[in-house]
Design an enzyme around this catalytic site. Structure first.
Site, PDB file in Angstrom:
ATOM      1  N   GLY A 130      49.721  58.113  22.858  1.00  0.00           N
ATOM      2  CA  GLY A 130      48.209  58.672  23.039  1.00  0.00           C
ATOM      3  C   GLY A 130      47.829  57.407  24.096  1.00  0.00           C
ATOM      4  O   GLY A 130      47.763  56.452  24.081  1.00  0.00           O
ATOM      5  N   HIS A 132      36.613  49.349  32.897  1.00  0.00           N
ATOM      6  CA  HIS A 132      37.227  48.806  31.911  1.00  0.00           C
ATOM      7  C   HIS A 132      36.999  47.078  32.022  1.00  0.00           C
ATOM      8  O   HIS A 132      36.756  46.587  32.909  1.00  0.00           O
ATOM      9  CB  HIS A 132      38.732  48.945  31.572  1.00  0.00           C
ATOM     10  CG  HIS A 132      39.234  50.283  30.972  1.00  0.00           C
ATOM     11  ND1 HIS A 132      39.032  51.597  31.497  1.00  0.00           N
ATOM     12  CD2 HIS A 132      39.330  50.470  29.610  1.00  0.00           C
ATOM     13  CE1 HIS A 132      39.397  52.552  30.841  1.00  0.00           C
ATOM     14  NE2 HIS A 132      39.641  52.048  29.802  1.00  0.00           N
ATOM     15  N   HIS A 133      37.439  46.652  30.899  1.00  0.00           N
ATOM     16  CA  HIS A 133      37.446  44.968  30.786  1.00  0.00           C
ATOM     17  C   HIS A 133      38.228  44.549  31.748  1.00  0.00           C
ATOM     18  O   HIS A 133      39.490  45.095  32.177  1.00  0.00           O
ATOM     19  CB  HIS A 133      37.639  44.499  29.355  1.00  0.00           C
ATOM     20  CG  HIS A 133      38.929  45.243  28.692  1.00  0.00           C
ATOM     21  ND1 HIS A 133      39.897  44.799  29.060  1.00  0.00           N
ATOM     22  CD2 HIS A 133      38.982  46.271  27.895  1.00  0.00           C
ATOM     23  CE1 HIS A 133      40.963  45.483  28.458  1.00  0.00           C
ATOM     24  NE2 HIS A 133      40.375  46.298  27.922  1.00  0.00           N
ATOM     25  N   LYS A 190      42.480  44.521  31.263  1.00  0.00           N
ATOM     26  CA  LYS A 190      43.282  45.468  31.277  1.00  0.00           C
ATOM     27  C   LYS A 190      44.252  45.501  32.574  1.00  0.00           C
ATOM     28  O   LYS A 190      43.660  45.095  33.752  1.00  0.00           O
ATOM     29  CB  LYS A 190      42.552  46.790  31.418  1.00  0.00           C
ATOM     30  CG  LYS A 190      43.368  48.077  31.302  1.00  0.00           C
ATOM     31  CD  LYS A 190      42.310  49.199  31.010  1.00  0.00           C
ATOM     32  CE  LYS A 190      43.095  50.450  30.995  1.00  0.00           C
ATOM     33  NZ  LYS A 190      44.169  50.622  29.882  1.00  0.00           N
TER      34      LYS A 190
END
Length: 234
Positions: free
Chosen positions: A96, A131-132, A135
């Protein structure tokens, strides 16, 4: 349920917390330099490691006939090989790009909107993900899944991080401190813009979804996705 954690960073620790809350036991944790000794005792494994380790982790589980859930992104060039190996070994594997319930609903909304917008040529689609800074991959796996949802339901053929050519989807990847994940899909025309957006407030939703997927896959054989877990394939 006895769970093995392949990768014990921030996500691994939150998954551990959610799993224990749901009555499960963490019997194995693998960090970057760890071995697979003890993995064989697990009922299921959850991989949230790094791209360079994911394939090795997943193969180790398939070798031991342990169902494996993977939420690691950035390794998908090997996905078809993993699918083939899983089928050959009659194992169970679920990948996923995002395990959040809200994001998986967002995937369905994105695909439905793409089918509608395919009839309106004045609109151009683009995407943005934030994103942070920790990542490692860009664009995010979630953004790639969103792009694939548009490609499968329109005349778009690919995505790019660069300036988009004809039939390409432009994705902008932004890295900011302490952002769990924000994804936006834009349809722009000369006169207006349509936008759909998902904003994660924390990583808890990702972790809980991974544990739910691990519970679901026990006793099953095959290659699955969160659509199967959430019964969204109808």
């Amino acid at each position: 349920m006895k769970i093995a954690l392949l990768g014990y960073g921030k996500m691994g620790r939150i998954i551990e917390e959610k799993a224990i809350q749901r009555g499960h036991e963490i019997i194995y944790k693998k960090e970057s330099e760890g071995t697979f000794e003890g993995l064989e005792k697990a009922d299921v494994a959850i991989d949230f490691s790094v791209p360079s380790a994911a394939v090795t982790n997943i193969k180790a589980c398939l070798d031991l006939n342990i169902p494996v859930i993977s939420g690691t992104t950035g390794w998908l060039e090997e996905y078809e090989n993993i699918v083939k190996e899983c089928k050959e070994k009659q194992g169970a594997f679920l990948y996923g790009s995002n395990f959040s319930l809200g994001v998986n609903i967002f995937f369905e909304l994105n695909a439905h909107l793409a089918r509608i917008m395919a009839n309106f040529n004045d609109y151009n689609v683009s995407m943005e993900e934030i994103h942070h800074t920790q990542k490692l991959d860009a664009p995010s796996g979630t953004a790639i899944t969103l792009a694939q949802g548009v490609i499968e339901n329109s005349e778009y053929t690919s995505w790019t991080l660069d300036k988009a050519k004809e039939k390409e989807i432009s994705i902008t990847a932004i890295r900011q401190d302490s952002v769990p994940g924000t994804h936006s899909v834009f349809y722009d025309s000369p006169i207006d813009q349509i936008e759909i957006k998902h904003t994660a407030h924390s990583r808890d939703g990702f972790a809980l979804g991974a544990v739910i997927a691990a519970e679901w896959i026990i006793g099953k054989k095959g290659v699955f996705s969160m659509k199967d877990v959430l019964n969204l394939n109808k």
